[in-house]
Design a protein around this motif. Structure first.
Motif, PDB file in Angstrom:
ATOM      1  N   LEU A  65      98.608  -3.162  38.243  1.00 26.79           N
ATOM      2  CA  LEU A  65      98.754  -1.733  37.992  1.00 26.79           C
ATOM      3  C   LEU A  65      98.709  -1.463  36.494  1.00 26.79           C
ATOM      4  N   LYS A  66      97.845  -0.529  36.097  1.00 23.73           N
ATOM      5  CA  LYS A  66      97.706  -0.161  34.687  1.00 23.73           C
ATOM      6  C   LYS A  66      97.714   1.353  34.579  1.00 23.73           C
ATOM      7  N   LYS A  67      98.168   1.854  33.430  1.00 22.96           N
ATOM      8  CA  LYS A  67      98.212   3.297  33.199  1.00 22.96           C
ATOM      9  C   LYS A  67      97.518   3.622  31.887  1.00 22.96           C
ATOM     10  N   VAL A  68      96.840   4.769  31.858  1.00 19.64           N
ATOM     11  CA  VAL A  68      96.201   5.256  30.640  1.00 19.64           C
ATOM     12  C   VAL A  68      97.211   6.131  29.900  1.00 19.64           C
ATOM     13  N   GLY A  69      97.360   5.878  28.614  1.00 16.41           N
ATOM     14  CA  GLY A  69      98.288   6.651  27.802  1.00 16.41           C
ATOM     15  C   GLY A  69      97.806   6.723  26.369  1.00 16.41           C
ATOM     16  N   PHE A  70      98.689   7.184  25.489  1.00 17.65           N
ATOM     17  CA  PHE A  70      98.365   7.327  24.072  1.00 17.65           C
ATOM     18  C   PHE A  70      99.465   6.697  23.239  1.00 17.65           C
ATOM     19  N   LEU A  71      99.063   5.802  22.349  1.00 17.41           N
ATOM     20  CA  LEU A  71     100.011   5.132  21.464  1.00 17.41           C
ATOM     21  C   LEU A  71     100.517   6.147  20.447  1.00 17.41           C
ATOM     22  N   THR A  72     101.837   6.339  20.392  1.00 17.42           N
ATOM     23  CA  THR A  72     102.390   7.320  19.454  1.00 17.42           C
ATOM     24  C   THR A  72     103.241   6.690  18.358  1.00 17.42           C
ATOM     25  N   LYS A 105     102.360  -6.453  23.597  1.00 15.61           N
ATOM     26  CA  LYS A 105     101.410  -7.370  24.229  1.00 15.61           C
ATOM     27  C   LYS A 105     100.834  -6.814  25.529  1.00 15.61           C
ATOM     28  N   HIS A 106     101.478  -5.791  26.114  1.00 12.17           N
ATOM     29  CA  HIS A 106     100.995  -5.187  27.355  1.00 12.17           C
ATOM     30  C   HIS A 106     100.081  -3.988  27.105  1.00 12.17           C
ATOM     31  N   VAL A 107      99.790  -3.690  25.842  1.00 11.69           N
ATOM     32  CA  VAL A 107      99.006  -2.513  25.479  1.00 11.69           C
ATOM     33  C   VAL A 107      97.639  -2.950  24.964  1.00 11.69           C
ATOM     34  N   THR A 108      96.582  -2.347  25.537  1.00 13.80           N
ATOM     35  CA  THR A 108      95.206  -2.624  25.121  1.00 13.80           C
ATOM     36  C   THR A 108      94.546  -1.324  24.699  1.00 13.80           C
ATOM     37  N   LYS A 109      93.939  -1.328  23.521  1.00 22.04           N
ATOM     38  CA  LYS A 109      93.240  -0.130  23.038  1.00 22.04           C
ATOM     39  C   LYS A 109      92.003   0.107  23.889  1.00 22.04           C
ATOM     40  N   LEU A 110      91.805   1.361  24.313  1.00 24.67           N
ATOM     41  CA  LEU A 110      90.626   1.728  25.087  1.00 24.67           C
ATOM     42  C   LEU A 110      89.477   2.079  24.154  1.00 24.67           C
ATOM     43  N   ASN A 111      88.280   1.779  24.572  1.00 26.50           N
ATOM     44  CA  ASN A 111      87.100   2.042  23.754  1.00 26.50           C
ATOM     45  C   ASN A 111      86.458   3.374  24.149  1.00 26.50           C
ATOM     46  N   ILE A 112      87.278   4.418  24.249  1.00 27.73           N
ATOM     47  CA  ILE A 112      86.783   5.776  24.501  1.00 27.73           C
ATOM     48  C   ILE A 112      87.503   6.717  23.550  1.00 27.73           C
ATOM     49  N   SER A 113      86.964   7.910  23.399  1.00 27.35           N
ATOM     50  CA  SER A 113      87.596   8.866  22.495  1.00 27.35           C
ATOM     51  C   SER A 113      88.871   9.412  23.128  1.00 27.35           C
ATOM     52  N   ALA A 114      89.747   9.942  22.279  1.00 27.26           N
ATOM     53  CA  ALA A 114      90.999  10.521  22.760  1.00 27.26           C
ATOM     54  C   ALA A 114      90.715  11.708  23.675  1.00 27.26           C
ATOM     55  N   LYS A 119      90.925  14.062  29.024  1.00 31.20           N
ATOM     56  CA  LYS A 119      90.247  14.699  30.148  1.00 31.20           C
ATOM     57  C   LYS A 119      90.385  13.858  31.409  1.00 31.20           C
ATOM     58  N   LEU A 120      90.257  12.562  31.258  1.00 31.33           N
ATOM     59  CA  LEU A 120      90.371  11.643  32.389  1.00 31.33           C
ATOM     60  C   LEU A 120      91.751  11.744  33.037  1.00 31.33           C
ATOM     61  N   VAL A 121      92.790  11.705  32.236  1.00 29.15           N
ATOM     62  CA  VAL A 121      94.153  11.718  32.766  1.00 29.15           C
ATOM     63  C   VAL A 121      94.512  13.088  33.335  1.00 29.15           C
ATOM     64  N   VAL A 122      94.267  14.144  32.555  1.00 31.68           N
ATOM     65  CA  VAL A 122      94.678  15.484  32.978  1.00 31.68           C
ATOM     66  C   VAL A 122      93.914  15.922  34.231  1.00 31.68           C
ATOM     67  N   SER A 123      92.687  15.466  34.389  1.00 32.86           N
ATOM     68  CA  SER A 123      91.908  15.851  35.567  1.00 32.86           C
ATOM     69  C   SER A 123      92.208  14.977  36.777  1.00 32.86           C
ATOM     70  N   GLY A 124      93.112  14.051  36.659  1.00 36.10           N
ATOM     71  CA  GLY A 124      93.426  13.170  37.782  1.00 36.10           C
ATOM     72  C   GLY A 124      92.391  12.100  37.989  1.00 36.10           C
ATOM     73  N   GLY A 125      91.564  11.838  36.966  1.00 35.86           N
ATOM     74  CA  GLY A 125      90.576  10.779  37.043  1.00 35.86           C
ATOM     75  C   GLY A 125      89.198  11.241  37.491  1.00 35.86           C
ATOM     76  N   VAL A 126      89.003  12.557  37.684  1.00 36.34           N
ATOM     77  CA  VAL A 126      87.713  13.024  38.179  1.00 36.34           C
ATOM     78  C   VAL A 126      86.742  13.421  37.075  1.00 36.34           C
ATOM     79  N   SER A 127      87.192  13.501  35.834  1.00 39.90           N
ATOM     80  CA  SER A 127      86.259  13.786  34.736  1.00 39.90           C
ATOM     81  C   SER A 127      86.695  13.029  33.494  1.00 39.90           C
ATOM     82  N   GLY A 128      85.801  12.996  32.521  1.00 31.48           N
ATOM     83  CA  GLY A 128      86.134  12.365  31.262  1.00 31.48           C
ATOM     84  C   GLY A 128      85.273  11.180  30.901  1.00 31.48           C
ATOM     85  N   LEU A 129      84.720  10.483  31.879  1.00 27.92           N
ATOM     86  CA  LEU A 129      83.885   9.336  31.580  1.00 27.92           C
ATOM     87  C   LEU A 129      82.414   9.712  31.751  1.00 27.92           C
TER      88      LEU A 129
END
Length: 130
Positions: A65-72, A105-114, A119-129
């Motif tokens: 299980l993995k989650k998309v988030g933003f490093l703050t 160690k459990h955090v991996t940077k994604l190679n997509i724009s913020a 858009k991916l997260v807020v849309s529930g995964g239906v847009s953004g990619l």
């Protein structure tokens, strides 16, 4: 002429009103806390110093299980938590979310724009990619 009028209006009317409002709000204890939190949160999305600009993937458990988030926050040594970071997880179809302290160690940077990640997260995964 229009630019000049806009500059004068902003300098002589808008700026003093905004300054007065900020000073007034800072004097009201509970409202000040709420207002400053909402203001910081809003500026994190649309302000000059955007905070949600580093999308990450966080490994949640050993089942994959993995989650998309933003490093703050990268450095939590001030909280006596070296090697840990703070990740913000926005909720789908909302601007609300939660922060989680996680081992780096459990955090991996994604190679997509913020923007794409949000858009991916807020849309529930239906847009953004794309």
């Amino acid at each position: 002429l229009l630019i000049f009028i806009g500059f004068i209006f902003t300098t002589l009317v808008t700026a003093p009103i905004q300054s007065w409002m900020n000073r007034t709000i800072k004097r009201i204890p509970l409202f000040n806390t709420l207002y400053s939190s909402i203001k910081d949160f809003t500026e994190a999305f649309v302000g000059d110093a955007k905070k949600f600009n580093e999308p990450v993937l966080v490994k949640v458990n050993d089942m994959g299980l993995k989650k998309v988030g933003f490093l703050t926050q990268r450095d939590l040594t001030a909280l006596d938590l070296p090697g840990e970071v703070i990740v913000y997880f926005p909720y789908s179809y909302s601007f609300a979310g939660q922060i989680v302290v996680v081992e780096a160690k459990h955090v991996t940077k994604l190679n997509i724009s913020a923007t794409e990640a949000m858009k991916l997260v807020v849309s529930g995964g239906v847009s953004g990619l794309e």
